[in-house]
Design a protein around this motif. Structure first.
Motif, short mmCIF file in Angstrom:
data_model
loop_
_atom_site.label_atom_id
_atom_site.label_comp_id
_atom_site.label_asym_id
_atom_site.label_seq_id
_atom_site.Cartn_x
_atom_site.Cartn_y
_atom_site.Cartn_z
N SER A 66 0.84 -1.14 -0.31
CA SER A 66 -0.02 -0.21 -0.47
C SER A 66 0.99 1.57 -0.24
O SER A 66 0.61 2.31 -0.69
CB SER A 66 -0.84 -0.16 1.42
OG SER A 66 -1.95 -0.59 1.00
N SER A 67 1.45 1.28 1.03
CA SER A 67 2.81 2.42 0.87
C SER A 67 3.18 3.23 -0.62
O SER A 67 3.90 3.18 -1.11
CB SER A 67 3.45 2.16 2.39
OG SER A 67 3.61 2.14 2.90
N ALA A 68 3.76 0.91 -0.97
CA ALA A 68 4.61 1.49 -2.53
C ALA A 68 3.81 2.40 -3.64
O ALA A 68 3.84 2.91 -4.44
CB ALA A 68 5.16 0.27 -2.89
N ARG A 69 2.56 1.57 -3.74
CA ARG A 69 1.40 2.37 -4.36
C ARG A 69 1.05 4.13 -3.99
O ARG A 69 1.02 4.74 -5.16
CB ARG A 69 -0.03 1.69 -4.42
CG ARG A 69 -1.03 1.89 -4.93
CD ARG A 69 -2.50 1.02 -4.93
NE ARG A 69 -2.95 2.19 -4.04
CZ ARG A 69 -3.78 1.75 -2.81
NH1 ARG A 69 -4.03 0.47 -2.41
NH2 ARG A 69 -3.64 2.54 -1.85
N ARG A 70 0.74 3.95 -2.87
CA ARG A 70 0.91 5.67 -2.75
C ARG A 70 2.06 5.92 -3.24
O ARG A 70 1.68 7.73 -3.85
CB ARG A 70 0.90 5.77 -0.95
CG ARG A 70 -0.43 5.83 -0.78
CD ARG A 70 -1.47 5.95 0.70
NE ARG A 70 -0.52 5.67 1.67
CZ ARG A 70 -0.31 4.28 2.39
NH1 ARG A 70 -1.17 3.80 1.92
NH2 ARG A 70 0.64 4.66 3.11
N ALA A 75 4.51 10.33 -7.82
CA ALA A 75 5.42 10.42 -8.67
C ALA A 75 4.72 10.43 -9.76
O ALA A 75 4.40 11.25 -10.11
CB ALA A 75 6.43 8.54 -8.18
N GLU A 76 4.05 9.66 -9.83
CA GLU A 76 3.22 9.58 -11.26
C GLU A 76 2.09 11.06 -11.10
O GLU A 76 2.16 11.71 -12.20
CB GLU A 76 1.62 8.74 -11.28
CG GLU A 76 2.49 7.27 -12.24
CD GLU A 76 1.82 5.99 -11.64
OE1 GLU A 76 0.01 6.61 -11.06
OE2 GLU A 76 1.98 5.04 -11.92
N GLN A 77 1.87 11.98 -10.49
CA GLN A 77 1.46 13.30 -9.81
C GLN A 77 1.80 13.85 -10.22
O GLN A 77 2.47 15.07 -10.52
CB GLN A 77 0.47 13.39 -8.32
CG GLN A 77 -0.33 14.59 -8.84
CD GLN A 77 -1.01 14.59 -9.92
OE1 GLN A 77 -1.43 13.94 -10.47
NE2 GLN A 77 -1.17 15.63 -10.09
N GLN A 78 3.74 14.09 -9.98
CA GLN A 78 4.53 14.44 -9.73
C GLN A 78 5.02 14.96 -11.30
O GLN A 78 5.30 15.60 -12.03
CB GLN A 78 6.15 14.52 -9.28
CG GLN A 78 5.93 15.11 -7.28
CD GLN A 78 7.07 14.54 -6.59
OE1 GLN A 78 8.47 14.22 -6.75
NE2 GLN A 78 7.77 15.17 -5.96
N ILE A 79 5.32 13.91 -12.04
CA ILE A 79 5.61 13.97 -13.17
C ILE A 79 4.74 13.84 -14.31
O ILE A 79 4.66 14.97 -14.91
CB ILE A 79 5.47 12.32 -13.91
CG1 ILE A 79 7.45 11.70 -13.36
CG2 ILE A 79 5.59 12.33 -15.34
CD1 ILE A 79 7.02 9.89 -13.42
N ARG A 80 2.92 13.91 -13.59
CA ARG A 80 2.67 15.03 -14.28
C ARG A 80 2.61 16.31 -14.71
O ARG A 80 2.65 17.27 -15.18
CB ARG A 80 0.45 14.68 -13.85
CG ARG A 80 0.76 12.83 -14.87
CD ARG A 80 -1.23 13.03 -14.82
NE ARG A 80 -1.79 12.77 -13.16
CZ ARG A 80 -0.96 12.02 -12.85
NH1 ARG A 80 -0.79 11.13 -12.84
NH2 ARG A 80 -1.70 12.23 -11.19
N GLU A 81 2.76 16.64 -13.47
CA GLU A 81 2.65 17.96 -13.05
C GLU A 81 3.94 18.69 -13.64
O GLU A 81 4.15 19.63 -13.81
CB GLU A 81 2.92 18.40 -11.19
CG GLU A 81 1.63 18.29 -10.31
CD GLU A 81 1.80 19.01 -9.89
OE1 GLU A 81 2.63 18.79 -9.24
OE2 GLU A 81 0.29 17.81 -8.56
#
Length: 146
Positions: A66-70, A75-81
């Motif tokens: 669960s922690s790794a998924r979060r 990280a995916e949100q950071q990449i998008r931004e």
């Protein structure tokens, strides 16, 4: 045969011990310190996982997943931004799709569609910067006017 301990196994996966390399041979003391820190992180994590399990809070493997998924989602949100920043905020010319694709490990078309208006708005909020004129319609706007 000894029984595996899930707490120390999960901790070893989360904090692997550095392996010797040529660079490590050049800075042997630094390498030993790096290994010592990783071993300490393993012990601390194993103890934390064990305590959490004993208190009935969390299964060690499921909690780590669960922690790794979060972390992956963050990280995916950071990449998008970051992609939105590179394309919509950098002046006078945005970064090229090719450069951003190479840095992000994506295709050019993937970069083109990776972020949206919400991501641009989050970057604007975080930086206080104003995005360039964006030609793509905001899907939220079309829903509001329909």
């Amino acid at each position: 045969m000894s029984r595996r301990d899930i707490f120390t196994d999960v901790a070893a996966i989360l904090h692997p011990l550095p392996q010797p390399t040529e660079a490590a041979e050049e800075d042997y003391d630094g390498f030993l310190e790096w290994r010592r820190q990783a071993a300490e992180e393993q012990r601390d994590t194993a103890e934390s996982l064990r305590l959490s399990w004993e208190e009935g809070d969390q299964d060690p493997l499921l909690g780590a997943l669960s922690s790794a998924r979060r972390a992956k989602e963050e990280a995916e949100q950071q990449i998008r931004e970051l992609l939105a920043y590179g394309r919509e905020f950098v002046q006078p010319r945005p970064y090229t799709l090719g450069d951003l694709a190479a840095a992000a490990g994506m295709s050019i078309s993937g970069v083109r569609t990776a972020y949206g208006h919400r991501d641009v708005a989050q970057v604007a909020d975080a930086t206080g910067a104003k995005p360039r004129q964006w030609r793509a319609p905001d899907p939220d706007d079309s829903e509001a006017t329909a």
